[in-house]
Motif scaffolding. Sequence first.
Motif, short mmCIF file in Angstrom:
data_model
loop_
_atom_site.label_atom_id
_atom_site.label_comp_id
_atom_site.label_asym_id
_atom_site.label_seq_id
_atom_site.Cartn_x
_atom_site.Cartn_y
_atom_site.Cartn_z
N GLU A 1 0.86 -1.18 0.00
CA GLU A 1 0.00 0.00 0.00
C GLU A 1 0.90 1.23 0.00
O GLU A 1 1.85 1.30 0.79
N VAL A 2 0.62 2.18 -0.87
CA VAL A 2 1.37 3.44 -0.90
C VAL A 2 0.43 4.56 -0.54
O VAL A 2 -0.61 4.74 -1.18
N ARG A 3 0.77 5.32 0.49
CA ARG A 3 -0.04 6.47 0.92
C ARG A 3 0.70 7.75 0.51
O ARG A 3 1.83 7.97 0.92
N THR A 4 0.03 8.57 -0.27
CA THR A 4 0.67 9.74 -0.85
C THR A 4 0.14 11.02 -0.23
O THR A 4 -1.06 11.22 -0.10
N TYR A 5 1.06 11.91 0.13
CA TYR A 5 0.72 13.23 0.64
C TYR A 5 1.42 14.27 -0.22
O TYR A 5 2.56 14.09 -0.63
N GLY A 6 0.73 15.39 -0.48
CA GLY A 6 1.40 16.49 -1.14
C GLY A 6 1.06 16.67 -2.60
O GLY A 6 -0.06 16.44 -3.03
N CYS A 7 2.08 17.06 -3.35
CA CYS A 7 1.89 17.63 -4.67
C CYS A 7 1.88 16.58 -5.78
O CYS A 7 2.04 15.38 -5.55
N GLN A 8 1.73 17.08 -7.02
CA GLN A 8 1.71 16.21 -8.18
C GLN A 8 3.02 15.44 -8.35
O GLN A 8 3.03 14.32 -8.84
N MET A 9 4.13 16.06 -7.97
CA MET A 9 5.41 15.35 -8.07
C MET A 9 5.40 14.12 -7.18
O MET A 9 5.92 13.06 -7.55
#
Length: 508
Positions: free
Chosen positions: A19-27
């Motif tokens: 599982e990958v949890r992403t925070y922040g911007c498009q990059m």
Amino acid sequence: MSSSDRSPAVDAQTTPTYEVRTYGCQMNVHDSERLSGLLEDAGYVRAPEGSDGDADVVVFNTCAVRENADNRLYGNLGRLAPQKARRPGMQIAVGGCLAQKDRDTIVRKAPWVDVVFGTHNIGRLPVLLERARVQEQAQVEIAESLEAFPSTLPTRRESAYAAWVSISVGCNNTCTFCIVPALRGKEKDRRPGDILAEVEALVAEGVSEITLLGQNVNAYGSDIGDREAFSKLLRACGTVDGLERVRFTSPHPRDFTDDVIAAMAETPNVMPQLHMPLQSGSDTVLKAMRRSYRQERYLGIIEKVRSAIPDAAITTDIIVGFPGETEEDFEQTLHVVREARFAQAFTFQYSKRPGTPAATMEGQIPKEVVQARYERLVALQEEISWAENKKQVGRTLELMVAEGEGRKDGATHRLSGRARDNRLVHFTRPEQEVRPGDVVTVEVTYAAPHHLLAEKPVLDVRRTRAGDAWEKRNAEEAAQPAGVMLGLPTIGAPAPSPVATGSACGCD
């Protein structure tokens, strides 16, 4: 990657999940697609939706631009600690900007974390997970310079028809509110030939829309000595057969030149959409921010774009309550908003970024003052967005069909899509099959501040290679063995994360 570097879990009877949890911007969103690709290349499969930390490997791809980013991370890590204690073999990895900034602090505060890696070495994740497993101790590896462009790594794209293409990483600006340059490094450009080769490969897979991505896309070329490199790249994308839509994020007003405007206007598959960060309309505040343009320059760019591309939808980022901002300064921001008439604005209350000059500036604005100004700005922009959307009523628009963009589509028996200018349109479901990635033509019948409705029957449906790609992908995932669940892809043009601003780094 050698066989010794790959996870032994690929040979286990039960396929390991991630599982990958992403925070922040498009990059970060783009980086997370690469992290997913790396893990799948190493033998993992995506955990089912809603697994909530039950995966064998949980990866946090972090952001450092908000004041409380670290509190959020450690809170989430704390919630996973009991699960990890109950499940021998489970691994937790932390990457991204906060990992680059805090390094050993993460393992000290959360000793149950197995891997910490930075923004420059995401390609090392599978190796570091294996090393942590074998050595039974945390692995912290923070590269100080880029090892490989994210786009050169394996990928598990979230969309069958829309893709990010990284053209540069890093940033040469020194905005006082932004820590990203310190974490992502100085700007480094990819070779134009490598970018176009990736675009052509994506189109061959069925992708029909690409978004050129960088911290400051229109500074592209500074690293290779060509000030017109970005406009040339846009024009080159116009020659790729089968590429229907080209977007980019985010430019910087300082580097936005007339040759880029001409390329946008003259290249048919470059969409009539521009995200141009403002941040403040006050020259005094812009100077304090170290933003190398002033109100007159900014409004001049908007005027030139509208003259060349009359139907362009322009969006922006605005920060309210920067240290030292007076009521007069704030009124200047409202003035620019009225003059520019943005289709949408990503508006934010100033938040201290630890490690930035602005965090220690005098004149920090009281919370209640910032809140009141923020509410006034939002109310004004809502009024303008609605008025601008009302101008679309009666128009015939071409939409690329999306999936997951309309939360109420199931209940309303509608589908959703994006117009060429990226406006979101919900339309009546036609009798014939329409797949994400296909193109429909509709007439707009109603406008709201953040979306449009097309309630009449669809005027035309065009089946596309992108729709074929979506259908093939779903069929392949449906055919996966029982117990191996990758989850449905999120189909649609990559959208700004709700955590960040509308710019590629949360700062431009």
